[in-house]
Write a protein that holds these residues in place. Structure first.
Motif, PDB file in Angstrom:
ATOM      1  N   UNK A 186       0.813  -1.216   0.000  1.00 47.27           N
ATOM      2  CA  UNK A 186       0.000   0.000   0.000  1.00 47.27           C
ATOM      3  C   UNK A 186       0.848   1.269   0.000  1.00 47.27           C
ATOM      4  N   UNK A 187       1.909   1.253   0.794  1.00 44.56           N
ATOM      5  CA  UNK A 187       2.702   2.463   0.985  1.00 44.56           C
ATOM      6  C   UNK A 187       4.056   2.405   0.282  1.00 44.56           C
ATOM      7  N   UNK A 188       4.195   1.428  -0.634  1.00 45.17           N
ATOM      8  CA  UNK A 188       5.435   1.294  -1.402  1.00 45.17           C
ATOM      9  C   UNK A 188       6.649   1.331  -0.486  1.00 45.17           C
ATOM     10  N   UNK A 189       6.574   0.527   0.560  1.00 47.15           N
ATOM     11  CA  UNK A 189       7.637   0.471   1.570  1.00 47.15           C
ATOM     12  C   UNK A 189       8.650  -0.599   1.158  1.00 47.15           C
ATOM     13  N   UNK A 190       9.871  -0.235   0.773  1.00 46.44           N
ATOM     14  CA  UNK A 190      10.833  -1.220   0.283  1.00 46.44           C
ATOM     15  C   UNK A 190      11.441  -2.098   1.368  1.00 46.44           C
ATOM     16  N   UNK A 191      11.441  -1.611   2.602  1.00 50.58           N
ATOM     17  CA  UNK A 191      12.064  -2.388   3.684  1.00 50.58           C
ATOM     18  C   UNK A 191      11.539  -1.884   5.021  1.00 50.58           C
ATOM     19  N   UNK A 192      11.494  -2.784   6.003  1.00 47.42           N
ATOM     20  CA  UNK A 192      11.080  -2.402   7.348  1.00 47.42           C
ATOM     21  C   UNK A 192      11.620  -3.386   8.372  1.00 47.42           C
ATOM     22  N   UNK A 193      11.733  -2.906   9.588  1.00 47.35           N
ATOM     23  CA  UNK A 193      11.929  -3.775  10.744  1.00 47.35           C
ATOM     24  C   UNK A 193      10.556  -4.044  11.341  1.00 47.35           C
ATOM     25  N   UNK A 194      10.374  -5.231  11.850  1.00 48.65           N
ATOM     26  CA  UNK A 194       9.141  -5.550  12.568  1.00 48.65           C
ATOM     27  C   UNK A 194       9.525  -6.223  13.876  1.00 48.65           C
ATOM     28  N   UNK A 195       8.875  -5.807  14.956  1.00 43.59           N
ATOM     29  CA  UNK A 195       9.140  -6.416  16.260  1.00 43.59           C
ATOM     30  C   UNK A 195       7.834  -6.774  16.937  1.00 43.59           C
ATOM     31  N   UNK A 196       7.870  -7.859  17.684  1.00 41.27           N
ATOM     32  CA  UNK A 196       6.735  -8.162  18.544  1.00 41.27           C
ATOM     33  C   UNK A 196       6.690  -7.129  19.653  1.00 41.27           C
TER      34      UNK A 196
END
Length: 345
Positions: free
Chosen positions: A116-126
């Motif tokens: 949706x937001x054309x996000x090429x990379x991200x960190x994700x954490x619980x």
């Protein structure tokens, strides 16, 4: 000074924009209709410690939470897939309000968010993690390739305490695997473990296993030296601050030893450096020190850990081999439960 004195602006999806410096954000996902009491404190601590922009994805029913930089309502961009109607590995959808279903659904949310937001990379954490300075980590991970980067504590189990995704197609591959073989995966950990074993787009992040240079855990992890630190799947945070009170007795102590721990935890020395947003661990047996990018606070005791004095006191005692009482869990008391049951009749 407490670790939660940072205040941030809350925005919805219509006002959302990726960080202007193109640094991958840290994205949290909450799929419940009500926020737990510890969540606001956890987000505030992470906003101050992680060194990058923080985003919370949550439902409109849960409401707004002003302790995170940006908040996006899930209803504004997400469509639940049909795959979630397939029961995973005979897991009861009623267990703790669909806990195991939600831990898997978050990956569908992340996939649609990146699209949706054309996000090429991200960190994700619980959400029950503390994330220390990861502001320079993304380029180091990018140098290894494109895909999903995840710690694991067993050959067939990945734990998404802190993960990095720099290719949404790799995430789609995992979700396709789930849709085609849902009954093979009892939970998201087994699904991640499968992908870490069989996909070249999934990379194992180093954990405390790195202290055992001469011991092979059955899989290869990325280089600690190149990444500048290790990751906590679960064992480190459980040892220091205990396990989820729902899984414990009345008195919750630390020094819990996960069955999949990667080293001798009693040989570790823990050193926080809050001013530098750092946390390090030294193995006294091998005289090795590693930076740690996250701690999995399985016990959810953020309300007390926001006080650096309390945080440091627990670590000081742990470094001397002394246990700490982390919490008194009255809801686990049989007498309390008996009285509560009678009152509800």
């Amino acid at each position: 000074m407490p670790l939660t004195d940072a205040c941030a602006i809350v925005k919805d999806a219509s006002a959302f924009s990726l960080p202007s410096d193109k640094t991958p954000p840290l994205v949290f996902v909450w799929l419940g209709d009500k926020f737990p009491g510890w969540l606001s404190t956890a987000l505030a601590m992470n906003s101050k410690l992680c060194g990058i922009s923080c985003i919370l994805i949550s439902s409109k029913l849960a409401g707004r939470l002003p302790s995170v930089e940006q908040q996006i309502f899930i209803e504004d961009f997400y469509t639940p897939p049909r795959e979630l109607n397939v029961q995973m590995g005979n897991v009861s959808p009623k267990f703790r309000d669909g806990f195991w279903i939600k831990t898997t659904e978050r990956f569908f949310v992340l996939e649609q968010f990146m699209d949706k937001f054309s996000c090429p990379a991200l960190f994700h954490a619980e959400l029950d993690n503390l994330i220390f300075d990861v502001s320079s980590l993304a380029p180091k991970l990018d140098s290894f390739g494109k895909g999903v980067f995840c710690p694991r504590d067993a050959l067939d189990r990945g734990i998404a305490s802190l993960v990095y995704i720099n290719e949404v197609d790799a995430l789609r591959d995992m979700l396709l695997q789930l849709s085609q073989n849902s009954t093979l995966f009892a939970n998201d950990m087994v699904l991640l473990g499968h992908m870490l074993q069989y996909s070249t787009k999934f990379f194992s992040l180093p954990t405390e296993n790195a202290f055992n240079k001469g011991t092979c855990p059955g899989w290869s992890s990325l280089s600690v030296d190149k990444l500048g630190g290790i990751f906590d799947a679960a064992a480190l945070g459980q040892y220091l601050f205990g396990i989820d009170p729902k899984n414990s007795g009345v008195f919750l102590f630390n020094f819990f030893e996960n069955e999949n721990k990667g080293c001798n935890l009693s040989q570790l020395k823990f050193t926080p450096k809050f001013a530098d947003r750092k946390f390090s661990i030294t193995n006294r047996e091998h005289d090795l020190t590693f930076n740690v990018y996250n701690l999995h606070i399985h016990s959810k005791q953020f309300l007390q850990l926001q006080d650096p004095g309390r945080f440091n006191d627990v670590l000081k005692k742990a470094n001397m081999g002394e246990k700490s009482l982390i919490a008194i869990n009255i809801l686990q008391n049989r007498l309390f439960k008996s009285i509560q049951s009678r009152l509800m009749r």
